[in-house]
Design a protein around this motif. Structure first.
Motif, PDB file in Angstrom:
ATOM      1  N   LEU A  91     -19.435  -3.211  11.586  1.00  0.00           N
ATOM      2  CA  LEU A  91     -18.066  -3.716  11.440  1.00  0.00           C
ATOM      3  C   LEU A  91     -17.691  -3.835   9.964  1.00  0.00           C
ATOM      4  N   ARG A  92     -18.578  -4.421   9.176  1.00  0.00           N
ATOM      5  CA  ARG A  92     -18.316  -4.578   7.738  1.00  0.00           C
ATOM      6  C   ARG A  92     -18.082  -3.225   7.076  1.00  0.00           C
ATOM      7  N   ASP A  93     -18.981  -2.276   7.326  1.00  0.00           N
ATOM      8  CA  ASP A  93     -18.867  -0.963   6.689  1.00  0.00           C
ATOM      9  C   ASP A  93     -17.608  -0.230   7.140  1.00  0.00           C
ATOM     10  N   SER A  94     -17.296  -0.331   8.422  1.00  0.00           N
ATOM     11  CA  SER A  94     -16.112   0.363   8.950  1.00  0.00           C
ATOM     12  C   SER A  94     -14.833  -0.220   8.377  1.00  0.00           C
ATOM     13  N   ILE A  95     -14.777  -1.536   8.232  1.00  0.00           N
ATOM     14  CA  ILE A  95     -13.591  -2.174   7.648  1.00  0.00           C
ATOM     15  C   ILE A  95     -13.481  -1.852   6.163  1.00  0.00           C
ATOM     16  N   SER A  96     -14.612  -1.830   5.469  1.00  0.00           N
ATOM     17  CA  SER A  96     -14.557  -1.527   4.029  1.00  0.00           C
ATOM     18  C   SER A  96     -14.152  -0.077   3.770  1.00  0.00           C
ATOM     19  N   ASP A  97     -14.358   0.811   4.745  1.00  0.00           N
ATOM     20  CA  ASP A  97     -13.943   2.210   4.604  1.00  0.00           C
ATOM     21  C   ASP A  97     -12.454   2.424   4.854  1.00  0.00           C
ATOM     22  N   LEU A  98     -11.772   1.443   5.447  1.00  0.00           N
ATOM     23  CA  LEU A  98     -10.357   1.609   5.789  1.00  0.00           C
ATOM     24  C   LEU A  98      -9.482   1.686   4.545  1.00  0.00           C
ATOM     25  N   ARG A  99      -8.483   2.548   4.626  1.00  0.00           N
ATOM     26  CA  ARG A  99      -7.434   2.562   3.615  1.00  0.00           C
ATOM     27  C   ARG A  99      -6.340   1.589   4.075  1.00  0.00           C
ATOM     28  N   ASP A 100      -5.421   1.275   3.194  1.00  0.00           N
ATOM     29  CA  ASP A 100      -4.340   0.336   3.531  1.00  0.00           C
ATOM     30  C   ASP A 100      -3.461   0.828   4.675  1.00  0.00           C
ATOM     31  N   ASP A 101      -3.407   2.141   4.865  1.00  0.00           N
ATOM     32  CA  ASP A 101      -2.547   2.700   5.910  1.00  0.00           C
ATOM     33  C   ASP A 101      -3.310   2.973   7.210  1.00  0.00           C
ATOM     34  N   GLN A 102      -4.480   2.346   7.355  1.00  0.00           N
ATOM     35  CA  GLN A 102      -5.301   2.549   8.551  1.00  0.00           C
ATOM     36  C   GLN A 102      -5.640   1.208   9.204  1.00  0.00           C
TER      37      GLN A 102
END
Length: 150
Positions: A132-143
């Protein structure tokens, strides 16, 4: 009975359309999600119940993953697509989900409370936090990260 957890990255501006389709055409919803979403960098290998129990563990500790801006959309999507959580990028979440900030013993105890007592529950919990942490940190502002347990 088993459950599967999936993580899908969707464009932030598609959330309204996903919500509309969930209300009007569940099959179109699934097609739209498949066409407009993308899988996260890492797959989730544990049971969907592990994801569910980590989500309740976090909720009990006051860590709210879902942005309040998506409450109505989330409710509509949940009606056709199982338990769904919509997570916007947020640095505070990345910090709160750091596995080092959680004790394995607490995760094990929570899994036991939920009736899921198995030898690797602590590892499953920490792996879920990490994903969850890694997936959220990979998000861009438009995702937005769409987490589904179904």
């Amino acid at each position: 009975m088993s459950a599967i957890a999936s993580l899908t990255v969707v464009p932030r501006d598609s959330i309204s359309e996903l919500s509309r389709l969930a209300r009007t055409s569940p099959s179109s919803f699934r097609m739209y999600l498949a066409e407009n979403g993308s899988k996260t960098r890492q797959e989730y290998d544990w049971s969907g119940y592990c994801m569910l129990y980590v989500l309740t563990y976090l909720e009990e500790r006051g860590i709210d993953l879902e942005s309040s801006e998506f409450n109505a959309e989330s409710e509509a999507i949940n009606s056709v697509y199982g338990l769904t959580t919509l997570i916007a990028p947020a640095q505070r979440l990345v910090e709160q989900l750091d596995p080092g900030a959680h004790r394995e013993e607490e995760l094990i105890a929570h899994f036991e409370e939920m009736g899921m007592d198995f030898e690797e529950s602590g590892t499953a919990g920490l792996d879920t936090l990490r994903l969850l942490r890694d997936s959220i940190s990979d998000l861009r502002d438009d995702q937005v990260l769409l987490v589904n347990v179904g």
